[in-house]
Motif scaffolding. Structure first.
Motif, PDB file in Angstrom:
ATOM      1  N   ASN A 227       0.822  -1.206   0.000  1.00  0.00           N
ATOM      2  CA  ASN A 227       0.000   0.000   0.000  1.00  0.00           C
ATOM      3  C   ASN A 227       0.857   1.258   0.000  1.00  0.00           C
ATOM      4  OD1 ASN A 227      -2.728   0.870  -0.071  1.00  0.00           O
ATOM      5  ND2 ASN A 227      -2.552   1.594   2.036  1.00  0.00           N
ATOM      6  N   SER A 228       1.945   1.226   0.761  1.00  0.00           N
ATOM      7  CA  SER A 228       2.835   2.389   0.799  1.00  0.00           C
ATOM      8  C   SER A 228       3.506   2.590  -0.554  1.00  0.00           C
ATOM      9  CB  SER A 228       3.883   2.227   1.902  1.00  0.00           C
ATOM     10  OG  SER A 228       4.729   1.122   1.647  1.00  0.00           O
ATOM     11  N   ALA A 229       3.893   1.501  -1.214  1.00  0.00           N
ATOM     12  CA  ALA A 229       4.507   1.613  -2.539  1.00  0.00           C
ATOM     13  C   ALA A 229       3.538   2.238  -3.538  1.00  0.00           C
ATOM     14  CB  ALA A 229       4.961   0.239  -3.034  1.00  0.00           C
ATOM     15  N   THR A 230       2.275   1.835  -3.463  1.00  0.00           N
ATOM     16  CA  THR A 230       1.255   2.406  -4.348  1.00  0.00           C
ATOM     17  C   THR A 230       1.098   3.901  -4.107  1.00  0.00           C
ATOM     18  OG1 THR A 230       0.041   0.307  -4.402  1.00  0.00           O
ATOM     19  CG2 THR A 230      -1.172   2.297  -5.023  1.00  0.00           C
ATOM     20  N   LYS A 231       1.047   4.293  -2.850  1.00  0.00           N
ATOM     21  CA  LYS A 231       0.926   5.712  -2.511  1.00  0.00           C
ATOM     22  C   LYS A 231       2.135   6.516  -3.005  1.00  0.00           C
ATOM     23  CE  LYS A 231      -1.825   5.336   1.754  1.00  0.00           C
ATOM     24  NZ  LYS A 231      -1.822   5.631   3.208  1.00  0.00           N
ATOM     25  N   LEU A 232       3.310   5.901  -2.924  1.00  0.00           N
ATOM     26  CA  LEU A 232       4.551   6.576  -3.308  1.00  0.00           C
ATOM     27  C   LEU A 232       4.797   6.548  -4.811  1.00  0.00           C
ATOM     28  CD1 LEU A 232       6.756   5.173  -0.413  1.00  0.00           C
ATOM     29  CD2 LEU A 232       6.048   7.561  -0.678  1.00  0.00           C
ATOM     30  N   GLY A 233       3.953   5.821  -5.533  1.00  0.00           N
ATOM     31  CA  GLY A 233       4.069   5.783  -6.981  1.00  0.00           C
ATOM     32  C   GLY A 233       5.210   4.939  -7.497  1.00  0.00           C
ATOM     33  N   VAL A 234       5.578   3.897  -6.736  1.00  0.00           N
ATOM     34  CA  VAL A 234       6.678   3.022  -7.141  1.00  0.00           C
ATOM     35  C   VAL A 234       6.215   1.569  -7.060  1.00  0.00           C
ATOM     36  CG1 VAL A 234       8.446   4.653  -6.376  1.00  0.00           C
ATOM     37  CG2 VAL A 234       7.605   2.895  -4.787  1.00  0.00           C
ATOM     38  N   THR A 235       7.075   0.669  -7.526  1.00  0.00           N
ATOM     39  CA  THR A 235       6.782  -0.761  -7.483  1.00  0.00           C
ATOM     40  C   THR A 235       7.852  -1.482  -6.690  1.00  0.00           C
ATOM     41  OG1 THR A 235       5.725  -0.651  -9.650  1.00  0.00           O
ATOM     42  CG2 THR A 235       6.367  -2.822  -8.864  1.00  0.00           C
ATOM     43  N   GLY A 236       7.459  -2.298  -5.733  1.00  0.00           N
ATOM     44  CA  GLY A 236       8.407  -3.104  -4.992  1.00  0.00           C
ATOM     45  C   GLY A 236       8.867  -2.485  -3.689  1.00  0.00           C
ATOM     46  N   LYS A 237       9.313  -3.361  -2.787  1.00  0.00           N
ATOM     47  CA  LYS A 237       9.745  -2.940  -1.463  1.00  0.00           C
ATOM     48  C   LYS A 237      10.952  -2.004  -1.513  1.00  0.00           C
ATOM     49  CE  LYS A 237       9.986  -6.174   1.651  1.00  0.00           C
ATOM     50  NZ  LYS A 237      10.496  -7.323   2.459  1.00  0.00           N
ATOM     51  N   ALA A 238      11.954  -2.368  -2.314  1.00  0.00           N
ATOM     52  CA  ALA A 238      13.193  -1.577  -2.358  1.00  0.00           C
ATOM     53  C   ALA A 238      12.919  -0.155  -2.817  1.00  0.00           C
ATOM     54  CB  ALA A 238      14.217  -2.254  -3.271  1.00  0.00           C
ATOM     55  N   ARG A 239      12.085  -0.018  -3.868  1.00  0.00           N
ATOM     56  CA  ARG A 239      11.770   1.318  -4.370  1.00  0.00           C
ATOM     57  C   ARG A 239      10.944   2.102  -3.357  1.00  0.00           C
ATOM     58  NH1 ARG A 239      11.645   2.272  -9.768  1.00  0.00           N
ATOM     59  NH2 ARG A 239      11.283   4.422  -9.086  1.00  0.00           N
ATOM     60  N   ALA A 240      10.066   1.411  -2.648  1.00  0.00           N
ATOM     61  CA  ALA A 240       9.260   2.078  -1.632  1.00  0.00           C
ATOM     62  C   ALA A 240      10.139   2.613  -0.509  1.00  0.00           C
ATOM     63  CB  ALA A 240       8.200   1.127  -1.078  1.00  0.00           C
ATOM     64  N   ILE A 241      11.127   1.814  -0.094  1.00  0.00           N
ATOM     65  CA  ILE A 241      12.059   2.248   0.958  1.00  0.00           C
ATOM     66  C   ILE A 241      12.845   3.469   0.493  1.00  0.00           C
ATOM     67  CG2 ILE A 241      14.154   1.604   2.207  1.00  0.00           C
ATOM     68  CD1 ILE A 241      13.057  -1.298   2.227  1.00  0.00           C
ATOM     69  N   GLN A 242      13.348   3.395  -0.736  1.00  0.00           N
ATOM     70  CA  GLN A 242      14.143   4.507  -1.260  1.00  0.00           C
ATOM     71  C   GLN A 242      13.322   5.782  -1.344  1.00  0.00           C
ATOM     72  OE1 GLN A 242      13.905   6.110  -4.492  1.00  0.00           O
ATOM     73  NE2 GLN A 242      15.667   7.433  -4.003  1.00  0.00           N
ATOM     74  N   ARG A 243      12.108   5.668  -1.854  1.00  0.00           N
ATOM     75  CA  ARG A 243      11.248   6.847  -2.016  1.00  0.00           C
ATOM     76  C   ARG A 243      10.832   7.412  -0.668  1.00  0.00           C
ATOM     77  NH1 ARG A 243       9.981  11.125  -4.449  1.00  0.00           N
ATOM     78  NH2 ARG A 243       7.880  11.479  -5.160  1.00  0.00           N
ATOM     79  N   ALA A 244      10.476   6.549   0.270  1.00  0.00           N
ATOM     80  CA  ALA A 244      10.078   7.010   1.599  1.00  0.00           C
ATOM     81  C   ALA A 244      11.241   7.689   2.306  1.00  0.00           C
ATOM     82  CB  ALA A 244       9.559   5.840   2.432  1.00  0.00           C
ATOM     83  N   SER A 245      12.448   7.175   2.087  1.00  0.00           N
ATOM     84  CA  SER A 245      13.634   7.783   2.675  1.00  0.00           C
ATOM     85  C   SER A 245      13.878   9.167   2.081  1.00  0.00           C
ATOM     86  CB  SER A 245      14.850   6.887   2.448  1.00  0.00           C
ATOM     87  OG  SER A 245      16.014   7.467   2.969  1.00  0.00           O
ATOM     88  N   THR A 246      13.719   9.289   0.758  1.00  0.00           N
ATOM     89  CA  THR A 246      13.916  10.569   0.088  1.00  0.00           C
ATOM     90  C   THR A 246      12.944  11.615   0.607  1.00  0.00           C
ATOM     91  OG1 THR A 246      14.719   9.514  -1.928  1.00  0.00           O
ATOM     92  CG2 THR A 246      13.848  11.736  -2.147  1.00  0.00           C
ATOM     93  N   LEU A 247      11.720  11.185   0.901  1.00  0.00           N
ATOM     94  CA  LEU A 247      10.696  12.120   1.371  1.00  0.00           C
ATOM     95  C   LEU A 247      10.751  12.349   2.881  1.00  0.00           C
ATOM     96  CD1 LEU A 247       7.672  10.936  -0.789  1.00  0.00           C
ATOM     97  CD2 LEU A 247       9.059  12.985  -1.104  1.00  0.00           C
ATOM     98  N   GLY A 248      11.697  11.698   3.562  1.00  0.00           N
ATOM     99  CA  GLY A 248      11.879  11.959   4.978  1.00  0.00           C
ATOM    100  C   GLY A 248      10.954  11.199   5.900  1.00  0.00           C
ATOM    101  N   TYR A 249      10.370  10.109   5.409  1.00  0.00           N
ATOM    102  CA  TYR A 249       9.480   9.332   6.252  1.00  0.00           C
ATOM    103  C   TYR A 249      10.213   8.358   7.167  1.00  0.00           C
ATOM    104  CZ  TYR A 249       5.019  10.780   4.224  1.00  0.00           C
ATOM    105  OH  TYR A 249       3.902  11.494   3.852  1.00  0.00           O
ATOM    106  N   ILE A 250      11.330   7.810   6.669  1.00  0.00           N
ATOM    107  CA  ILE A 250      11.971   6.758   7.464  1.00  0.00           C
ATOM    108  C   ILE A 250      13.427   7.067   7.803  1.00  0.00           C
ATOM    109  CG2 ILE A 250      10.452   5.002   6.505  1.00  0.00           C
ATOM    110  CD1 ILE A 250      12.701   4.060   4.722  1.00  0.00           C
ATOM    111  N   GLY A 251      13.928   8.207   7.405  1.00  0.00           N
ATOM    112  CA  GLY A 251      15.277   8.576   7.799  1.00  0.00           C
ATOM    113  C   GLY A 251      16.338   7.722   7.135  1.00  0.00           C
ATOM    114  N   HIS A 252      17.573   7.873   7.605  1.00  0.00           N
ATOM    115  CA  HIS A 252      18.694   7.173   7.005  1.00  0.00           C
ATOM    116  C   HIS A 252      19.509   6.420   8.055  1.00  0.00           C
ATOM    117  CE1 HIS A 252      18.210   9.144   3.081  1.00  0.00           C
ATOM    118  NE2 HIS A 252      17.835  10.202   3.789  1.00  0.00           N
ATOM    119  N   GLU A 253      18.848   5.931   9.096  1.00  0.00           N
ATOM    120  CA  GLU A 253      19.598   5.227  10.137  1.00  0.00           C
ATOM    121  C   GLU A 253      20.227   3.978   9.561  1.00  0.00           C
ATOM    122  OE1 GLU A 253      16.461   6.114  10.427  1.00  0.00           O
ATOM    123  OE2 GLU A 253      16.252   7.456  12.131  1.00  0.00           O
TER     124      GLU A 253
END
Length: 260
Positions: free
Chosen positions: A234-260
């Motif tokens: 669902n998060s990948a769909t909202k972020l406009g990407v496909t797959g877990k890796a792309r969702a993580i990258q996009r969420a990180s870029t937008l500041g949702y999950i940080g870079h720990e």
């Protein structure tokens, strides 16, 4: 900051933005960029809307601004036609490590504060080889991960410490407005309203970014594996990407999950 530079920047601040097209704003801002460095001895410019793209910034007729409004130190060096330039240039590489304006002067690269990443990313010999005597560089980091840049330069060695302190903030604001307006005019970057992820979606992505499997995330969060997969999908769909890796990258870029 000089009165002349204040006037130049002020001229591109329309009283009623809605009465002017984005394209008109882009041209006005481009001309302002070209003029704003002259009062401080930096008459040459190089610009990029996205350092990851080989496409130069152009007017609506497709003519690069580097051929019409801006000029560079070496008129025969057409950097905007060199698709590998961004990978070789120490100046461009520095914009990847520094989101604030910085300057090159007297063989050194400096900013408002000591920035070890900026210093490590810079090869002063490249500036000298390109006949850059001094320069102020403004990286423009935009939502979605795009990085633009505006450079004001001189072929003469100038002590820019005072000029940078007096003008960097205004030049940076001008660069941000120019590149962001260009992105808007060309429909580049994220479109539409901001993406909102739920708390559960963010938690699942954070644990996935930490290397946890779906089963491990399910155990940690006390939910089922299908539920974990539902949140990530669902998060990948909202972020406009496909797959877990792309969702993580996009969420990180937008500041949702940080870079720990």
């Amino acid at each position: 900051m000089s009165d002349k530079l204040i006037l130049i920047i002020g001229q591109i601040m329309p009283k009623n933005c809605s009465s002017q097209s984005l394209e008109d704003d882009v041209l006005k801002l481009a001309r302002s960029v070209a003029e704003s460095g002259k009062p401080i001895g930096l008459p040459f410019n190089a610009v990029s809307a996205d350092i990851s793209s080989p496409q130069p910034m152009c007017d609506t007729a497709g003519r690069p601004f580097a051929e019409t409004i801006f000029r560079w130190i070496d008129p025969n060096f057409e950097y905007w036609k060199d698709r590998m330039f961004a990978l070789r240039s120490t100046l461009v590489h520095a914009t990847r490590t520094c989101a604030e304006p910085f300057y090159y002067s007297k063989g050194k690269v400096m900013s408002w504060r000591r920035n070890e990443a900026l210093v490590a990313a810079t090869n002063p010999e490249q500036y000298a080889a390109a006949n850059i005597g001094a320069a102020i560089i403004s990286p423009v980091h935009l939502p979605g991960g795009a990085i633009g840049a505006v450079v004001w330069a001189s072929d003469k060695e100038i002590d820019l410490a005072d000029a940078f302190a007096a003008n960097a903030a205004n030049l940076h604001a001008l660069a941000l407005r120019f590149v962001a307006t260009y992105h808007d005019a060309r429909d580049l970057g994220p479109q539409g309203p901001a993406v909102y992820l739920t708390r559960r979606e963010i938690q699942c992505l954070k644990w996935a970014a930490a290397g946890k499997t779906d089963a491990e995330i399910a155990t940690i969060m006390h939910i089922s594996v299908p539920t974990v997969r539902f949140h990530i999908t669902n998060s990948a769909t909202k972020l406009g990407v496909t797959g877990k890796a792309r969702a993580i990258q996009r969420a990180s870029t937008l500041g949702y999950i940080g870079h720990e």
